[in-house]
Design an enzyme around this catalytic site. Structure first.
Site, PDB file in Angstrom:
ATOM      1  N   HIS A  13     -22.149 -22.328  -1.456  1.00  0.00           N
ATOM      2  CA  HIS A  13     -21.778 -22.258  -0.032  1.00  0.00           C
ATOM      3  C   HIS A  13     -22.608 -23.294   0.715  1.00  0.00           C
ATOM      4  O   HIS A  13     -23.788 -23.092   0.973  1.00  0.00           O
ATOM      5  CB  HIS A  13     -22.061 -20.865   0.532  1.00  0.00           C
ATOM      6  N   HIS A  15     -22.627 -26.515   3.880  1.00  0.00           N
ATOM      7  CA  HIS A  15     -22.076 -27.303   4.971  1.00  0.00           C
ATOM      8  C   HIS A  15     -22.670 -28.708   4.915  1.00  0.00           C
ATOM      9  O   HIS A  15     -23.890 -28.871   4.917  1.00  0.00           O
ATOM     10  CB  HIS A  15     -22.409 -26.677   6.323  1.00  0.00           C
ATOM     11  N   ARG A  17     -21.033 -31.166   7.026  1.00  0.00           N
ATOM     12  CA  ARG A  17     -20.559 -31.786   8.261  1.00  0.00           C
ATOM     13  C   ARG A  17     -19.813 -33.089   7.945  1.00  0.00           C
ATOM     14  O   ARG A  17     -19.156 -33.189   6.918  1.00  0.00           O
ATOM     15  CB  ARG A  17     -21.705 -32.014   9.245  1.00  0.00           C
ATOM     16  N   ASN A  41     -15.077 -26.195   7.685  1.00  0.00           N
ATOM     17  CA  ASN A  41     -15.006 -26.001   9.147  1.00  0.00           C
ATOM     18  C   ASN A  41     -15.454 -27.237   9.910  1.00  0.00           C
ATOM     19  O   ASN A  41     -16.421 -27.222  10.680  1.00  0.00           O
ATOM     20  CB  ASN A  41     -15.803 -24.772   9.582  1.00  0.00           C
ATOM     21  N   LYS A  99     -11.141 -20.567   2.447  1.00  0.00           N
ATOM     22  CA  LYS A  99     -12.148 -19.893   3.258  1.00  0.00           C
ATOM     23  C   LYS A  99     -11.506 -19.158   4.426  1.00  0.00           C
ATOM     24  O   LYS A  99     -10.744 -19.738   5.209  1.00  0.00           O
ATOM     25  CB  LYS A  99     -13.157 -20.920   3.808  1.00  0.00           C
ATOM     26  N   HIS A 136     -16.040 -15.113   5.332  1.00  0.00           N
ATOM     27  CA  HIS A 136     -17.106 -14.856   6.309  1.00  0.00           C
ATOM     28  C   HIS A 136     -16.886 -13.435   6.805  1.00  0.00           C
ATOM     29  O   HIS A 136     -15.978 -13.171   7.599  1.00  0.00           O
ATOM     30  CB  HIS A 136     -17.046 -15.858   7.463  1.00  0.00           C
ATOM     31  N   HIS A 174     -22.645 -15.203   2.038  1.00  0.00           N
ATOM     32  CA  HIS A 174     -23.867 -14.922   2.822  1.00  0.00           C
ATOM     33  C   HIS A 174     -23.979 -13.453   3.257  1.00  0.00           C
ATOM     34  O   HIS A 174     -24.096 -13.142   4.443  1.00  0.00           O
ATOM     35  CB  HIS A 174     -24.000 -15.849   4.011  1.00  0.00           C
ATOM     36  N   LEU A 219     -25.601 -17.282  11.616  1.00  0.00           N
ATOM     37  CA  LEU A 219     -24.559 -16.260  11.564  1.00  0.00           C
ATOM     38  C   LEU A 219     -24.014 -16.178  10.146  1.00  0.00           C
ATOM     39  O   LEU A 219     -23.656 -17.222   9.580  1.00  0.00           O
ATOM     40  CB  LEU A 219     -23.430 -16.581  12.550  1.00  0.00           C
ATOM     41  N   ASP A 247     -25.674 -21.595   2.269  1.00  0.00           N
ATOM     42  CA  ASP A 247     -25.178 -21.703   3.638  1.00  0.00           C
ATOM     43  C   ASP A 247     -26.054 -22.668   4.433  1.00  0.00           C
ATOM     44  O   ASP A 247     -26.254 -22.494   5.639  1.00  0.00           O
ATOM     45  CB  ASP A 247     -25.123 -20.340   4.325  1.00  0.00           C
ATOM     46  N   HIS A 251     -27.657 -28.737  11.980  1.00  0.00           N
ATOM     47  CA  HIS A 251     -27.321 -29.037  13.369  1.00  0.00           C
ATOM     48  C   HIS A 251     -28.418 -29.924  13.930  1.00  0.00           C
ATOM     49  O   HIS A 251     -29.609 -29.720  13.630  1.00  0.00           O
ATOM     50  CB  HIS A 251     -27.252 -27.762  14.221  1.00  0.00           C
ATOM     51  N   ALA A 263     -25.574 -21.841  15.656  1.00  0.00           N
ATOM     52  CA  ALA A 263     -26.014 -20.992  14.554  1.00  0.00           C
ATOM     53  C   ALA A 263     -26.045 -21.800  13.266  1.00  0.00           C
ATOM     54  O   ALA A 263     -25.082 -22.489  12.937  1.00  0.00           O
ATOM     55  CB  ALA A 263     -25.074 -19.808  14.397  1.00  0.00           C
TER      56      ALA A 263
END
Length: 347
Positions: A13, A15, A17, A41, A99, A136, A174, A219, A247, A251, A263
């Site tokens: 899992h 991210h 970006r 996402n 997802k 999620h 998660h 989150l 996860d 950011h 988050a």
């Protein structure tokens, strides 16, 4: 000095970006991990096989030569998702999962699912094909307390869905509560979960006690200490239904340190050192390989990585950067709140 050699791990899992952030953070994962399930996402989201192929190409352009990293793509489930495209992308080996984001549950989830009934035709086709659904697992009803949203999701969404489609292969990503762990452990088949690095280390006091610490805000939000301990027990159990999904969610600092901060916890750089610390504390270093390297591939129908990783413990603390710089600004690395004594050598 102490050493531990395990199969090269995977992150189930992640991210990455896009753009400048992706360029900066991708090497932080590809350095240590053989594969990762990539979250879809983006804005706009990755909803079709063509989107996934284009995103994969952008990721691969950011992987340093020699790292041997493979991004495993996913599709973002929307209420207009084309089931035929999903299944074709899965059978072609391009996409490994879909997802499910409840609309409004987390970062860039506005395009997610508001009514599970609308996506049942897609889920039925996925169940027939044996294609995993990554979830999620939180409701978004504002009347439900944020600390209770995982348990409410299990009761009102996931359990009815699994009763209706028992052959659907579901990964609860998660997991943050004892409720989630207990639910997975009680399942006979077709249900697994991932656990993050940071949820094994922090509870909600780390976010709120003595001041608000935005770089611990994520989150699903971290819960009470009793839940963190339940997650640790599951992680070190060796149970094949439990495996690592960091996860790791970068950011830029200004977006975290604001009146309405984003988050996400960015942990890719020091995850394996943090996990070695956790498993050592629990007297379970012999279980780290199953959690990080073996259980995930088994669920996704893949072989474990061929290479190995050696973790070395030294008496002196090991230094990790406070931040990762990007062309758009800095990203703060997860601070576990204790010295790390483990370092990684790729074999």
């Amino acid at each position: 000095m102490q050493t531990l050699t395990i199969r090269k791990p995977d992150d189930w899992h992640l991210h990455l970006r896009d753009g400048a952030v992706m360029q900066a953070v991708t090497p932080e994962t590809s350095r240590d991990f053989g594969r990762a399930i990539i979250m879809p996402n983006l804005v706009p989201p990755v909803v079709t096989g063509a989107d996934a192929r284009a995103y994969r190409e952008r990721i691969m352009a950011c992987v340093p030569e020699g790292d041997g990293f493979s991004p495993l793509m996913t599709l973002y489930l929307t209420e207009t998702t084309d089931a035929a495209d999903v299944i074709a992308s899965y059978r072609d080996g391009l996409v490994h999962a879909v997802k499910l984001y409840p609309a409004g549950a987390t970062t860039n989830s506005q395009s997610g699912v508001r009514d599970i009934e609308t996506v049942l035709p897609v889920l039925e086709k996925m169940a027939e094909a044996g294609m995993p659904l990554c979830v999620h697992g939180e409701v978004t009803d504002p009347a439900i307390d944020i600390f209770d949203r995982e348990a409410a999701f299990i009761e009102t969404v996931l359990e009815p869905l699994r009763a209706r489609l028992p052959e659907l292969r579901v990964c609860m990503e998660h997991v943050t509560t004892r409720d989630g762990v207990d639910y997975v452990m009680a399942a006979d088949s077709n249900l697994v979960c991932t656990l993050t690095t940071h949820h094994l280390i922090i509870n909600r006091n780390h976010i709120l006690a003595g001041g608000i610490r935005p770089h611990y805000y994520c989150l699903p939000v971290a819960k009470r200490e009793e839940h963190r301990l339940a997650l640790r027990k599951a992680a070190i159990s060796g149970d094949a239904r439990v495996f690592l999904g960091t996860d790791s969610a970068p950011h830029l600092d200004p977006l975290k340190e604001s009146a309405c901060g984003c988050a996400g916890v960015f942990s890719a750089t020091n995850t394996m050192a943090c996990l070695a610390h956790v498993f050592e504390e629990e007297g379970a270093l012999d279980k780290l390989e199953a959690f990080a390297s073996l259980n995930g591939p088994r669920w996704y129908g893949l072989e474990p990585n061929g290479g190995t990783m050696t973790l070395t413990r030294s008496d002196a603390p090991v230094s990790y950067p406070d931040k990762i710089d990007t062309d758009e600004g800095p990203i703060t690395l997860f601070d576990p709140g204790f010295d790390l004594h483990w370092s990684v050598t790729r074999d």
